[in-house]
Design a protein around this motif. Structure first.
Motif, short mmCIF file in Angstrom:
data_model
loop_
_atom_site.label_atom_id
_atom_site.label_comp_id
_atom_site.label_asym_id
_atom_site.label_seq_id
_atom_site.Cartn_x
_atom_site.Cartn_y
_atom_site.Cartn_z
N UNK B 24 0.82 -1.22 0.00
CA UNK B 24 0.00 0.00 0.00
C UNK B 24 0.85 1.27 0.00
N UNK B 25 2.03 1.23 0.67
CA UNK B 25 2.91 2.41 0.67
C UNK B 25 3.35 2.72 -0.76
N UNK B 26 3.69 1.67 -1.51
CA UNK B 26 4.12 1.88 -2.90
C UNK B 26 2.96 2.40 -3.75
N UNK B 27 1.74 1.93 -3.46
CA UNK B 27 0.58 2.42 -4.21
C UNK B 27 0.41 3.91 -3.96
N UNK B 28 0.51 4.33 -2.68
CA UNK B 28 0.36 5.76 -2.37
C UNK B 28 1.47 6.58 -3.03
N UNK B 29 2.69 6.03 -3.02
CA UNK B 29 3.80 6.74 -3.67
C UNK B 29 3.53 6.88 -5.17
N UNK B 30 2.99 5.82 -5.79
CA UNK B 30 2.69 5.88 -7.22
C UNK B 30 1.64 6.94 -7.52
N UNK B 31 0.64 7.06 -6.60
CA UNK B 31 -0.38 8.10 -6.76
C UNK B 31 0.28 9.47 -6.79
N UNK B 32 1.25 9.69 -5.90
CA UNK B 32 1.94 10.99 -5.87
C UNK B 32 2.75 11.22 -7.14
N UNK B 33 3.33 10.14 -7.68
CA UNK B 33 4.07 10.26 -8.93
C UNK B 33 3.14 10.72 -10.05
N UNK B 34 1.93 10.11 -10.10
CA UNK B 34 0.95 10.51 -11.12
C UNK B 34 0.59 11.98 -10.99
N UNK B 35 0.35 12.40 -9.75
CA UNK B 35 -0.06 13.78 -9.52
C UNK B 35 1.07 14.74 -9.90
N UNK B 36 2.33 14.31 -9.62
CA UNK B 36 3.47 15.13 -10.01
C UNK B 36 3.54 15.31 -11.52
N UNK B 37 3.30 14.22 -12.26
CA UNK B 37 3.31 14.30 -13.72
C UNK B 37 2.25 15.24 -14.23
N UNK B 38 1.03 15.16 -13.65
CA UNK B 38 -0.06 16.03 -14.08
C UNK B 38 0.25 17.49 -13.77
#
Lengths: 471, 96
Positions: B24-38
């Motif tokens: 789940x920590x990696x999932x949350x980190x991936x969410x932040x990566x997506x938001x950073x890209x946007x």
């Protein structure tokens, strides 16, 4: 700059702050009372700004029909918190639920009134974050799990919203004011503009729980406290629907025809899927959640209709009242019979145990179906009638067929309450406490409002009633 | 154009992480990566536009909202981890 257009939202946020402050003092009753008073004041302020002409905020729109949805959001928040006051003031988590409910109502009102995509983004995110908190406050492992799943999906929707905003900003050159975006849509009907609008509508559709972005909704409504589900299902839906109406009205020309096709497809799929899935549910809250997907589909039927799409606002407000009543009813059922397992079958014998609740259940379910003499009828009548004269007759026919199917599960709840016998003899008589009386009174009052809203237009004609709602 | 491709790649990488990671920590980190890209996409479009200051303001707004979202996400994560559930295959009680 005048502060007045922002006053309703300030009242809503103040309601949340007051609830948290009283909670810190350990005075949960005052937390509920203060929040209800401030939310009601916010609703009154929103209604008042609707009557004043020339009030225009920098980033929020007000006046006329623009104030209907914000006023409704705040009023629904106040109604739900007042109706569930007893359980909210006795539960340890109650004040936090009250605070997040007030913020949900305020942010949904801001979603409806936003005049700038940046403000819309902020309000939509606030609405979502409050939602995750409300579900997690359900307190069970399943509630936390549902909140986490919703959070991850919601974050993807946030990214979709940001990308849509970026695409539109790339075309306007920096401004995100609704006026600039509407001018852009009229001037350059090209593919990127349509893509930007579709991405924004997809993000809003996720918040609304429209198919195929619906999977968070049944879990969230089932595991959250009924009061929290009531706020999310009523106040939390009206704002995004109003924003979707604005988006569909703003986008015109050939980009517009692309966008409305997407909206029509989402509406069609939501109606078909929501109704079929609701037929299979045993839990009352899950059935209401799946039927909520179908109801959002009915509302979206009216979104592609241009200037006639204000019928969606009427539908949204009337549905909001009914949805609030339905989840306050779930709360009342839990309080009157602690052994109720939440299933529709478990309602058997309700008409003998609690005639008032059974009658209210019948009114609410008939209104959700859209039977005449209830509020739900007029909402569906307006949307479907405008859709059939506005070039969407096929969609109106699907929506009517969906409503017919929906009586299968709404009617099943009525049948369980009035006709089915209890399988296990008489339920032990719960003592009728003040708390039970209060929440039962709230359900009966909301049901009376639903019947009144269904009957009054028959006496006055539809036009005066509509003029009251949309000036 | 370069920033457009770059931000799309970052969003795609984040989406891949959200869908494939089990922690789940990696999932949350991936969410932040997506938001950073946007956010990068937003900032890039803003810089190319006629009113870059307004656009960059929006990009900052998105970052602030993302941080608020992360706070809620981590609170949810902590409440789950306390009950010994830190992987996506351990949160399968609700059906969707």
């Amino acid at each position: 700059m005048s502060f007045l257009p922002y006053a309703p939202f300030a009242f809503g946020v103040a309601a949340a702050v007051v609830a948290m402050v009283f909670d810190a003092w350990g005075d949960r009753r005052s937390a509920v009372a203060g929040a209800v008073a401030l939310l009601a004041a916010g609703a009154a302020a929103a209604a008042w700004t609707g009557t004043v002409s020339g009030l225009q905020g920098e980033a929020v729109r007000s006046g006329g029909s623009m104030s209907l949805a914000p006023a409704a959001c705040l009023a629904l928040g106040a109604l739900v918190v007042a109706g569930c006051a007893r359980s909210l003031s006795t539960d340890r988590r109650g004040s936090r639920i009250v605070a997040l409910s007030a913020l949900t109502a305020a942010s949904s009102a801001l979603v409806a009134a936003a005049g700038d995509v940046g403000v819309l983004f902020l309000a939509v995110e606030m609405l979502a974050l409050c939602g995750y908190g409300l579900v997690a406050l359900g307190g069970t492992d399943r509630a936390r799990e549902a909140a986490m799943k919703w959070f991850v999906q919601g974050s993807v929707a946030t990214v979709v919203f940001v990308i849509g905003t970026a695409v539109l900003m790339g075309r306007t050159g920096g401004s995100l004011r609704y006026s600039a975006i509407a001018a852009l849509a009229a001037a350059s009907p090209d593919v990127p503009v349509a893509v930007g609008f579709v991405l924004l509508i997809a993000a809003l559709a996720f918040k609304l729980g429209a198919f195929p972005m619906h999977s968070w909704m049944p879990d969230a409504y089932e595991t959250a406290a009924p009061a929290a589900a009531a706020v999310m299902a009523s106040a939390g839906k009206v704002g995004p629907l109003a924003a979707a109406v604005w988006l569909a009205v703003a986008v015109t020309g050939s980009a517009g025809s692309r966008v409305v096709r997407v909206v029509a497809a989402i509406a069609l799929c939501s109606i078909v899927f929501g109704n079929l899935a609701a037929l299979r549910q045993r839990s009352l809250a899950r059935m209401l959640a799946y039927s909520g997907i179908a109801q959002v589909g009915y509302a979206l039927v009216g979104v592609p209709l241009g200037s006639r799409s204000s019928s969606v606002l009427v539908f949204a407000v009337l549905y909001g009242v009914t949805a609030a009543a339905s989840f306050v009813l779930v709360e009342a059922l839990h309080r009157t019979d602690a052994s109720w397992d939440g299933t529709i079958g478990g309602l058997a014998g309700l008409s003998r145990r609690s005639p008032a609740l059974a009658a209210s259940l019948a009114v609410i379910m008939l209104s959700l179906t859209g039977i005449p003499l209830t509020a739900g009828f007029w909402g569906k009548f307006l949307v479907f009638a405008y859709a059939s004269v506005g070039g969407y007759r096929w969609l109106a026919i699907v929506a009517v067929l969906g409503s017919v199917v929906s009586f299968g599960y709404y009617g099943a709840a009525i049948r369980a309450a009035f006709i089915d016998d209890e399988a296990t003899g008489e339920a032990p008589d719960e003592p009728v406490t003040d708390g039970v009386r209060l929440v039962t009174g709230a359900v009966v009052t909301l049901s009376a409002v639903i019947v009144l809203a269904g009957v009054v237009p028959l006496a006055t004609g539809l036009e005066p009633a509509l003029r009251m709602l949309i000036r | 154009m370069t920033t457009l491709v770059l931000s799309c790649a970052i969003v795609a990488a984040g989406l891949y992480g959200v869908m494939t990671r089990r922690d789940l920590v990696a999932v949350l980190a991936s969410v932040e990566v997506m938001l950073g890209g946007a956010s990068l996409l937003l900032a890039a479009y803003a810089a190319a536009g006629t009113a870059p200051a307004a656009g960059q303001g929006y990009a900052l707004l998105v970052l602030a909202v993302g941080a608020a979202g992360a706070a809620v996400g981590i609170a949810l994560l902590v409440s789950l981890v306390r009950r010994g559930r830190s992987r996506t295959d351990q949160i399968t009680e609700v059906r969707g």
